[in-house]
Design a protein around this motif. Structure first.
Motif, PDB file in Angstrom:
ATOM      1  N   LEU A 399       0.829  -1.213   0.000  1.00 22.69           N
ATOM      2  CA  LEU A 399       0.000   0.000   0.000  1.00 22.69           C
ATOM      3  C   LEU A 399       0.856   1.253   0.000  1.00 22.69           C
ATOM      4  CD1 LEU A 399      -2.899  -0.835   2.488  1.00 22.69           C
ATOM      5  CD2 LEU A 399      -3.010  -0.670   0.010  1.00 22.69           C
ATOM      6  N   ALA A 400       2.040   1.184   0.621  1.00 24.71           N
ATOM      7  CA  ALA A 400       2.912   2.355   0.663  1.00 24.71           C
ATOM      8  C   ALA A 400       3.358   2.775  -0.736  1.00 24.71           C
ATOM      9  CB  ALA A 400       4.132   2.072   1.540  1.00 24.71           C
ATOM     10  N   LEU A 401       3.336   1.841  -1.681  1.00 22.46           N
ATOM     11  CA  LEU A 401       3.710   2.169  -3.052  1.00 22.46           C
ATOM     12  C   LEU A 401       2.690   3.080  -3.712  1.00 22.46           C
ATOM     13  CD1 LEU A 401       4.924  -1.345  -4.268  1.00 22.46           C
ATOM     14  CD2 LEU A 401       6.326   0.573  -3.480  1.00 22.46           C
ATOM     15  N   LEU A 402       1.502   3.218  -3.099  1.00 30.27           N
ATOM     16  CA  LEU A 402       0.459   4.083  -3.653  1.00 30.27           C
ATOM     17  C   LEU A 402       0.615   5.539  -3.199  1.00 30.27           C
ATOM     18  CD1 LEU A 402      -2.654   1.741  -3.252  1.00 30.27           C
ATOM     19  CD2 LEU A 402      -1.145   1.996  -5.224  1.00 30.27           C
ATOM     20  N   ARG A 403       1.625   5.831  -2.390  1.00 28.75           N
ATOM     21  CA  ARG A 403       1.899   7.224  -2.025  1.00 28.75           C
ATOM     22  C   ARG A 403       2.449   7.974  -3.243  1.00 28.75           C
ATOM     23  NH1 ARG A 403       4.874   5.166   2.879  1.00 28.75           N
ATOM     24  NH2 ARG A 403       3.508   5.398   4.692  1.00 28.75           N
ATOM     25  N   LYS A 553     -16.360  -2.822   0.629  1.00 27.05           N
ATOM     26  CA  LYS A 553     -15.027  -3.300   1.008  1.00 27.05           C
ATOM     27  C   LYS A 553     -14.422  -4.176  -0.085  1.00 27.05           C
ATOM     28  CE  LYS A 553     -15.739  -2.789   5.954  1.00 27.05           C
ATOM     29  NZ  LYS A 553     -15.897  -3.419   7.290  1.00 27.05           N
ATOM     30  N   ASP A 554     -15.261  -4.909  -0.793  1.00 21.32           N
ATOM     31  CA  ASP A 554     -14.771  -5.631  -1.981  1.00 21.32           C
ATOM     32  C   ASP A 554     -14.240  -4.640  -3.017  1.00 21.32           C
ATOM     33  OD1 ASP A 554     -15.343  -8.112  -0.983  1.00 21.32           O
ATOM     34  OD2 ASP A 554     -17.240  -8.353  -2.057  1.00 21.32           O
ATOM     35  N   GLU A 555     -14.984  -3.545  -3.202  1.00 21.96           N
ATOM     36  CA  GLU A 555     -14.562  -2.538  -4.172  1.00 21.96           C
ATOM     37  C   GLU A 555     -13.248  -1.889  -3.753  1.00 21.96           C
ATOM     38  OE1 GLU A 555     -14.952   0.068  -7.571  1.00 21.96           O
ATOM     39  OE2 GLU A 555     -15.627  -1.949  -7.014  1.00 21.96           O
ATOM     40  N   LEU A 556     -13.100  -1.622  -2.468  1.00 27.91           N
ATOM     41  CA  LEU A 556     -11.846  -1.042  -1.982  1.00 27.91           C
ATOM     42  C   LEU A 556     -10.671  -1.981  -2.239  1.00 27.91           C
ATOM     43  CD1 LEU A 556     -12.551   0.677   1.464  1.00 27.91           C
ATOM     44  CD2 LEU A 556     -11.735   1.733  -0.638  1.00 27.91           C
ATOM     45  N   ALA A 557     -10.852  -3.262  -1.915  1.00 30.58           N
ATOM     46  CA  ALA A 557      -9.775  -4.234  -2.122  1.00 30.58           C
ATOM     47  C   ALA A 557      -9.375  -4.290  -3.593  1.00 30.58           C
ATOM     48  CB  ALA A 557     -10.206  -5.607  -1.627  1.00 30.58           C
ATOM     49  N   ARG A 558     -10.336  -4.114  -4.475  1.00 27.96           N
ATOM     50  CA  ARG A 558     -10.020  -4.097  -5.916  1.00 27.96           C
ATOM     51  C   ARG A 558      -9.234  -2.846  -6.283  1.00 27.96           C
ATOM     52  NH1 ARG A 558     -11.606  -1.807 -10.432  1.00 27.96           N
ATOM     53  NH2 ARG A 558     -13.133  -0.509  -9.333  1.00 27.96           N
ATOM     54  N   LEU A 559      -9.655  -1.692  -5.764  1.00 30.58           N
ATOM     55  CA  LEU A 559      -8.991  -0.438  -6.096  1.00 30.58           C
ATOM     56  C   LEU A 559      -7.555  -0.411  -5.585  1.00 30.58           C
ATOM     57  CD1 LEU A 559     -11.907   2.054  -5.293  1.00 30.58           C
ATOM     58  CD2 LEU A 559     -11.072   1.403  -7.557  1.00 30.58           C
ATOM     59  N   TRP A 560      -7.305  -1.017  -4.428  1.00 28.23           N
ATOM     60  CA  TRP A 560      -5.955  -1.013  -3.866  1.00 28.23           C
ATOM     61  C   TRP A 560      -4.960  -1.813  -4.710  1.00 28.23           C
ATOM     62  CZ3 TRP A 560      -8.115  -2.291   1.626  1.00 28.23           C
ATOM     63  CH2 TRP A 560      -8.624  -1.129   2.201  1.00 28.23           C
ATOM     64  N   GLY A 568      -7.951   4.805 -12.439  1.00 28.52           N
ATOM     65  CA  GLY A 568      -8.758   4.221 -11.366  1.00 28.52           C
ATOM     66  C   GLY A 568      -7.976   3.881 -10.113  1.00 28.52           C
ATOM     67  N   ALA A 569      -6.712   4.275 -10.045  1.00 30.21           N
ATOM     68  CA  ALA A 569      -5.877   3.905  -8.894  1.00 30.21           C
ATOM     69  C   ALA A 569      -6.307   4.661  -7.637  1.00 30.21           C
ATOM     70  CB  ALA A 569      -4.409   4.174  -9.196  1.00 30.21           C
ATOM     71  N   TRP A 570      -5.901   4.117  -6.495  1.00 28.21           N
ATOM     72  CA  TRP A 570      -6.198   4.698  -5.190  1.00 28.21           C
ATOM     73  C   TRP A 570      -4.890   5.285  -4.658  1.00 28.21           C
ATOM     74  CZ3 TRP A 570     -10.943   4.683  -2.622  1.00 28.21           C
ATOM     75  CH2 TRP A 570     -10.940   5.014  -1.266  1.00 28.21           C
ATOM     76  N   HIS A 571      -4.834   6.595  -4.464  1.00 22.04           N
ATOM     77  CA  HIS A 571      -3.574   7.264  -4.114  1.00 22.04           C
ATOM     78  C   HIS A 571      -3.604   7.760  -2.667  1.00 22.04           C
ATOM     79  CE1 HIS A 571      -2.465   7.449  -8.413  1.00 22.04           C
ATOM     80  NE2 HIS A 571      -3.734   7.765  -8.621  1.00 22.04           N
ATOM     81  N   PHE A 572      -2.415   7.777  -2.064  1.00 15.67           N
ATOM     82  CA  PHE A 572      -2.207   8.414  -0.762  1.00 15.67           C
ATOM     83  C   PHE A 572      -1.230   9.568  -0.950  1.00 15.67           C
ATOM     84  CE2 PHE A 572      -3.092   3.923   0.131  1.00 15.67           C
ATOM     85  CZ  PHE A 572      -4.174   4.049   0.985  1.00 15.67           C
ATOM     86  N   HIS A 573      -1.332  10.584  -0.085  1.00 17.78           N
ATOM     87  CA  HIS A 573      -0.355  11.670  -0.174  1.00 17.78           C
ATOM     88  C   HIS A 573       0.967  11.227   0.455  1.00 17.78           C
ATOM     89  CE1 HIS A 573      -0.986  12.612   4.081  1.00 17.78           C
ATOM     90  NE2 HIS A 573      -2.302  12.719   3.862  1.00 17.78           N
ATOM     91  N   ALA A 574       1.990  12.012   0.265  1.00 21.15           N
ATOM     92  CA  ALA A 574       3.342  11.609   0.669  1.00 21.15           C
ATOM     93  C   ALA A 574       3.497  11.495   2.179  1.00 21.15           C
ATOM     94  CB  ALA A 574       4.356  12.612   0.113  1.00 21.15           C
TER      95      ALA A 574
END
Length: 648
Positions: A399-403, A553-560, A568-574
C-alpha cells in the motif's frame, strides 16, 4: 479339510486310573499312547496368521480401485506421489493426528478413503467419517465408499451382503462399523466410541453450526468420541483454507512438524520447495487470463537453480522425483518421523504440486485476483492453499507504493478533480476522518487529501468546512458530502450534529446483507439507547444512509490492487503514516464470506475510506461531466441573434 496336528507326544506323567475313570474303556486302555489333534477353519487360520508388514501406499496399489476419478482404475502412486507420503506417515505408530492444508481436488479425500480400506483390512476398528453437510455425506457414501468395498477383491470379503448394512449414514462390515456424519448435526457426532476419524473440509461453515446451536464445535465433538482410545486413535483433518482463524489453519499451528513438498529438477537433479514465485508466464500483469488457460505453452514452472522451464509433464516428473521435507529442518519425511516421533503432523499442499491444475490456471487465477477481491480470495484458497486476509499487515509495504509526491491537504491540479468527499468513523473519545478527491469518469480514481483523528465536533467542523483545500494553481475545492458513522454509543449526538448541518453531512449505518449497495431510510425518532431523548421525535427528521459494507469493502480491495500509474488507482499523499495504512490491512473475509476484523485490531481508516467511497455513489460523482470552457461567440450582427456564452 486337512487336519493340523498340534500335539503328538507321550505325556510326561502317565494318566492315572483315577484321572481316567471318565474315559471310555477303549480309550482308557490306550491312554499312554494318547494323541491330540485340532483343526481350524480358513477364517480362524487367517486371524491367527501374523500379517506381513505393509505400508498403506503399497496396500493401495495391490487392493484399491478408484471409481469416481478422471483416472479410474487401480490405484497408482505414480500419479499422485504426494499422497503416498501422507498415507504412510499416518500409519506410523506414534502419529495420532494428520492435518493437510490443501487445494481443492487434490486427491486427499480419495487418500483418506484408501486409508479407511487399509484399516478395514489390516487394523480394524470403529471409523467416523465427517463431512461439511448432509448432501456431501450421502454422495460420498453412495458414490465412493460403498463402491470401494464392492470393486476391491480384498475388501469384498468384509461385506455382510445385507442391504441394510450399507446406507448413507453407516456401513456395517463383518468386523467393524463405519459411521458417516455431517458436521452440523450434533446427534450424528455423539454417543459413538471411535478409534479412527476422518474430518473433511473442516473450514466449511457446517463445522461451526453446532457451536451456534449451543453445543461444542464440530471438531470438539469428534475429539470427545475418541476418548476411549487415547493411545491408539488416528485422526485425519484436512481442508482448503479460508481465513487465518479457520479450523485448518488453527490445526496446522498445533502440528509438531509441518511438511512442504520439494521437487527434484530432471535437468540439474537439484531439489527445492515448490512455490508460486517459480510460475512464469508471457505478458506479465498485462497478460490475458483466458489466453493463459487455453494455451499451456505461454506458462511454465521455472527451476530456481538452472532456470530450466518445466511444462506440465516435466513438472509431474519433478514431483515424482521429489518428496516431503520438514519445513523447519529440511529433513525428509521418513527421517523426520524417525528422529522427532511427532504426534501431530501437518502437510501443505498447493495446486502446483498436483497434476490436476496447470500452471496456466494458477497464473490466470492470480491475474483475475489483481482486479477483484473475490477472485484473489479464490486464488489464495484454491491455488496457493493459504488463508486470505484481504490485505494482511505484511502488505503495508504494498500500500505504501500508492503514495505520491503531494504533501497533505494539496489537491491534484490540471482540472482532473470532480469533487471531494469525507468519511468519519465515530469513537467514544473522538472521530477518525479521511478526505478524498475524486477524478472524473467511471474509473473513479481517487487521491487522499487529509486524514487523522480529532476529539470534538468543533474540530471536525473546522476540518470539513472551514479549512481550505486548493490545488497547485490556487483553485479551491469544497467537500461535496460528508458521511459519518451514526451507530454506537453516540447516535443521538450524531443525529443532532447531522440535523445542524442538514444537506452537508449524512448519518451512516452499515449492513452486511443489504441487497442494494446503498439506500436512504427516513428516521423520525431518537433510538431507544438515546437516554433522556429515547423515542422522542427528531426535529425535522433525518435521512439515514444505509449501505452494504461488504460490497464497498470488496470494491476497496479491488482499487488497492490497481497500479498507481493506471486509471482508477487509489492514491495516498506523501505524508500518509504507516499506522494509517495498517488500519486498512486488518480486515479479512470470514468463512461466511463476510468482512471481519480481529478482536482488538483497529480498522478505523478502513471504515473512513468506505464512507468516503459510498458518498461518491450517492452523489453519482462518476457520471459528472468534465466542464469545458468554450471561446466566446463572435459579436452578434443584425441578422444573427445574440448567443449566451457557455460557462464552467
Amino acid at each position: 479339510m486337512k487336519q493340523t496336528e498340534l500335539f503328538r507326544a507321550t505325556p510326561k506323567k502317565p494318566i492315572t486310573a483315577r484321572a481316567a475313570h471318565w474315559m471310555p474303556d477303549a480309550v482308557r486302555s490306550t491312554r499312554d499312547k494318547l494323541r491330540l489333534s485340532v483343526s481350524f477353519s480358513a477364517a480362524e487360520r487367517r486371524i491367527f496368521r501374523k500379517p506381513k508388514p505393509m505400508a498403506p501406499s503399497e496396500w493401495a496399489e495391490k487392493h484399491r480401485v478408484v471409481t469416481m476419478s478422471a483416472n479410474p482404475g487401480p490405484w497408482r502412486n505414480s500419479l499422485t506421489p504426494y499422497l503416498a507420503g501422507i498415507m504412510d506417515a499416518s500409519a506410523s505408530p506414534f502419529v495420532r493426528e494428520i492435518y493437510c492444508q490443501k487445494c481443492p481436488q487434490s486427491g486427499v479425500t480419495e487418500a483418506a478413503l484408501t486409508y479407511v480400506g487399509y484399516l478395514a483390512d489390516r487394523e480394524p476398528g470403529p471409523v467416523l467419517m465427517t463431512f461439511s453437510d448432509e448432501n456431501t455425506c450421502s454422495e460420498v457414501a453412495k458414490d465412493r465408499l460403498a463402491p470401494m468395498f464392492r470393486t476391491s477383491a480384498r475388501l469384498q470379503r468384509y461385506r455382510t451382503g445385507r442391504v441394510d448394512d450399507e446406507s448413507n449414514t453407516r456401513v456395517n462390515l463383518t468386523h467393524m462399523p463405519i459411521y458417516l456424519a455431517w458436521a452440523s448435526s450434533s446427534a450424528r457426532l455423539a454417543n459413538k466410541p471411535i478409534r479412527y476419524a476422518i474430518s473433511d473440509e473442516v473450514d466449511k461453515p457446517g463445522y461451526q453450526a453446532t457451536a451456534r446451536q449451543g453445543e461444542a464445535a464440530g471438531l470438539e465433538l469428534i475429539e470427545k468420541r475418541m476418548t476411549t482410545f487415547p493411545d491408539r486413535y488416528k485422526w485425519w483433518i484436512f481442508s482448503s483454507p479460508t481465513v487465518p482463524a479457520g479450523n485448518i489453519e488453527t490445526r496446522m499451528a498445533m502440528a509438531d512438524v509441518v511438511f512442504d513438498y520439494h521437487a527434484t529438477c530432471p535437468t540439474c537433479s537439484r531439489s527445492h520447495k515448490m512455490s508460486f514465485e517459480n510460475i512464469k508466464w508471457d505478458g506479465g500483469r498485462t497478460a490475458d487470463p483466458a489466453l493463459l488457460e487455453r494455451d499451456e505453452k505461454l506458462t511454465w514452472y521455472e527451476c530456481p537453480h538452472c532456470q530450466a522451464r518445466w511444462d506440465t509433464l516435466t513438472r509431474q516428473d519433478a514431483v515424482r522425483l521429489g518428496g516431503w521435507r520438514c519445513r523447519e529442518s529440511g529433513l525428509s519425511l521418513p527421517k523426520t518421523l524417525e528422529t522427532r516421533r511427532p504426534r501431530r503432523i501437518g502437510f501443505h499442499l498447493p495446486a502446483w504440486v498436483t497434476p490436476f491444475v496447470s500452471s496456466g490456471k494458477t497464473a490466470a487465477a492470480w491475474l483475475r485476483g489483481m482486479k477483484s477481491a473475490n477472485a484473489m480470495q479464490d486464488c489464495f484458497n484454491s491455488h496457493l492453499a493459504e488463508p486470505y486476509t484481504g490485505l494482511s499487515e505484511r502488505r503495508v509495504e504494498t500500500l505504501a507504493l500508492l503514495r505520491d509526491s503531494r504533501p497533505a491537504r494539496i489537491v491534484p491540479g490540471n482540472g482532473i478533480i470532480a469533487g471531494l468527499t469525507a468519511g468519519c468513523d465515530t469513537q467514544d473519545d473522538g472521530f477518525w476522518y479521511e478526505i478524498r478527491a475524486w477524478g472524473y469518469g467511471v474509473d473513479r480514481e481517487s487521491w487522499q487529501i487529509r486524514s487523522g483523528f480529532v476529539q470534538s465536533f468543533e474540530a471536525l467542523e473546522q476540518i470539513i468546512w472551514q479549512d481550505k483545500y486548493r490545488d497547485s494553481g490556487g483553485n479551491e475545492y469544497m467537500i461535496a458530502m460528508a458521511v459519518i458513522d451514526a451507530m454506537g454509543h453516540r447516535t443521538a449526538e450524531i443525529y443532532d450534529w447531522c440535523a445542524k448541518h442538514r444537506g452537508l453531512v449524512v448519518p451512516f449505518q452499515g449492513s452486511a446483507r443489504q441487497q442494494r449497495p446503498w439506500r436512504f431510510s427516513a428516521i423520525e425518532h431518537y433510538p431507544a439507547s438515546a437516554g433522556k431523548r429515547a423515542n422522542k421525535p427528531i426535529p425535522g427528521g433525518l435521512q439515514l444512509l444505509q449501505a452494504n459494507v461488504n460490497f464497498y469493502k470488496d470494491e476497496l480491495a479491488r482499487l488497492w490492487q490497481i497500479d498507481p500509474a493506471d486509471p482508477g488507482a487509489w492514491h495516498f499523499h506523501a505524508e500518509t503514516p504507516d499506522e494509517w495504512l495498517a488500519m486498512l490491512c486488518h480486515e479479512y473475509r470470514d468463512v461466511h464470506g463476510q468482512w471481519s476484523c480481529p478482536s482488538g485490531a483497529a480498522n478505523h481508516g478502513h471504515d473512513c475510506s468506505v464512507y468516503a467511497l459510498v458518498a461518491t455513489d450517492v452523489l453519482d460523482m462518476r457520471y459528472w461531466e468534465r466542464p469545458v470552457e468554450v471561446d466566446p461567440a463572435p459579436p452578434p450582427t443584425s441578422s444573427q441573434p445574440a448567443q449566451s456564452r457557455r460557462r464552467w
